[in-house]
Design an enzyme around this catalytic site. Structure first.
Site, PDB file in Angstrom:
ATOM      1  N   ALA A   1       8.818  -3.149  -3.893  1.00  0.00           N
ATOM      2  CA  ALA A   1       8.984  -2.246  -5.040  1.00  0.00           C
ATOM      3  C   ALA A   1       7.682  -1.472  -5.212  1.00  0.00           C
ATOM      4  CB  ALA A   1       9.287  -3.039  -6.307  1.00  0.00           C
ATOM      5  N   LYS A   2       7.804  -0.226  -5.637  1.00  0.00           N
ATOM      6  CA  LYS A   2       6.598   0.587  -5.832  1.00  0.00           C
ATOM      7  C   LYS A   2       6.260   0.516  -7.324  1.00  0.00           C
ATOM      8  CE  LYS A   2       4.842   5.106  -4.380  1.00  0.00           C
ATOM      9  NZ  LYS A   2       3.545   4.708  -3.869  1.00  0.00           N
ATOM     10  N   VAL A   3       5.373  -0.404  -7.660  1.00  0.00           N
ATOM     11  CA  VAL A   3       5.050  -0.727  -9.051  1.00  0.00           C
ATOM     12  C   VAL A   3       3.611  -0.309  -9.344  1.00  0.00           C
ATOM     13  CG1 VAL A   3       4.806  -2.629 -10.720  1.00  0.00           C
ATOM     14  CG2 VAL A   3       6.657  -2.678  -9.028  1.00  0.00           C
TER      15      VAL A   3
ATOM     16  N   TYR B   1      -1.323  -1.393  -7.949  1.00  0.00           N
ATOM     17  CA  TYR B   1      -2.404  -0.548  -7.438  1.00  0.00           C
ATOM     18  C   TYR B   1      -3.792  -1.048  -7.821  1.00  0.00           C
ATOM     19  CZ  TYR B   1       0.993   2.183  -5.156  1.00  0.00           C
ATOM     20  OH  TYR B   1       1.992   2.548  -4.288  1.00  0.00           O
TER      21      TYR B   1
END
Ligand code: PMP
Length: 312
Positions: A162-164, A168
């Site tokens: 998932a790009k959460v 980052y």
């Protein structure tokens, strides 16, 4: 110090932002400091590029990015109140209203202002799509890269595909690590010592004419990664392998390059202090860059459907 000094943002970036289904002036697309996303970074998002093509501004792989956003939202258990078709249309609207021929879009689904300032309080979900002007990501023809001392967030802790936004922290500290070593980036390993990703890009290497990249697992399912694997096999007619490997395979590679939507194709010419190939982008990297540049501009016969022209 001034709080929220809008003047630091260039004029060409101050374009209408899509918020929950409608465009609002750039100045009005703001979050309160007590908003959930500001406190905890709970958001799923995408980074897309649009290019100046013969058919006008066109978004590259829009449907694939929307599908990944949908998957990220499911994995992260965040439900927008607008449909993914509306988000898709929103991306097109933002490009049209940006008056730019090329640039970046950042659709994001996040928890907004809540009834309590506490992390289980997720009363509101807001969807936003800002535009940002972006040319080349890093003005470099060859990156100097090292193996990181930081591990990639493990899949045992978070659904890494998932790009959460919150993930980052890992990328940011990795980038800081690279800076401390006076290099451009660092490659993080997983808990088994296998190569995963650099800060915000995927890793490809070539050895004896075979192109290889880490297998799916402890990585984001990259759209540029998928694009490059497909173009390398179908257009460049290279053997492409997804497999697990350690940093020694990179030190021993003939060529290395990174991929990402913003980064596009970035040649790596030094790894762990070792010169890779001739210390300049090699033939495989050059060929992939060339094909990729054509694909994103809609100039690669058979792959035009990857582009969504906004004025169609
Ligand atoms: N890894 C991470 C952590 C990223 O943020 C990105 C940028 N989205 C990538 C890899 C590259 O993925 P993509 O090709 O889908 O942009």
């Amino acid at each position: 110090m001034t709080f929220q000094d809008y003047s630091i943002v260039p004029d060409e970036a101050r374009r209408p932002v899509w918020v929950n289904g409608a465009l609002v002036p750039w100045e009005e697309a703001t979050f309160h400091v007590a908003s959930h996303v500001i406190n905890y970074g709970f958001a799923v998002f995408e980074g897309l590029r649009f290019y100046d093509t013969e058919r006008g501004p066109a978004i590259f792989r829009l449907d694939d990015h929307i599908a990944r956003l949908n998957r990220s939202a499911e994995l992260f258990q965040i439900k927008p109140h607008v449909s993914f078709d509306q988000i898709r249309d929103g991306c097109i609207e933002v490009v049209k209203n940006s008056r730019a021929k090329s640039g970046v879009l950042r659709p994001q689904i996040q928890f907004g202002l809540s009834s309590r300032m506490s992390f289980p309080a997720t009363d509101t979900v807001d969807v936003t799509i800002p535009f940002w002007p972006l040319g080349a990501y890093r003005e470099k023809t060859g990156l100097r890269v090292v193996t990181s001392e930081l591990r990639k967030l493990p899949i045992a802790a978070v659904p890494i595909e998932a790009k959460v936004a919150g993930y980052y922290v890992n990328s940011y500290l990795n980038r800081r690590f690279a800076e401390s070593k006076q290099v451009d980036d660092a490659v993080m390993l997983d808990e088994h010592g296998h190569v995963t990703e650099a800060s915000v890009t995927h890793v490809f290497a070539a050895k004896d004419g075979v192109l290889f990249t880490p297998a799916a697992g402890n990585i984001l399912l990259g759209i540029t990664r998928a694009t490059v694997m497909q173009l390398a096999a179908e257009v460049a007619e290279l053997q492409v392998e997804e497999r697990s490997f350690g940093p020694e395979a990179l030190r021993d590679a003939d060529e290395i390059f990174f991929t990402g939507t913003s980064a596009e194709i970035e040649p790596v010419t030094e790894y762990d202090g070792i010169t890779i190939g001739e210390g300049a982008p090699g033939p495989v990297t050059q060929r992939i860059s060339e094909i990729y540049s054509k694909a994103v501009l809609g100039q690669l016969p058979g792959y035009e459907s990857w582009l969504t022209p906004v004025n169609a």
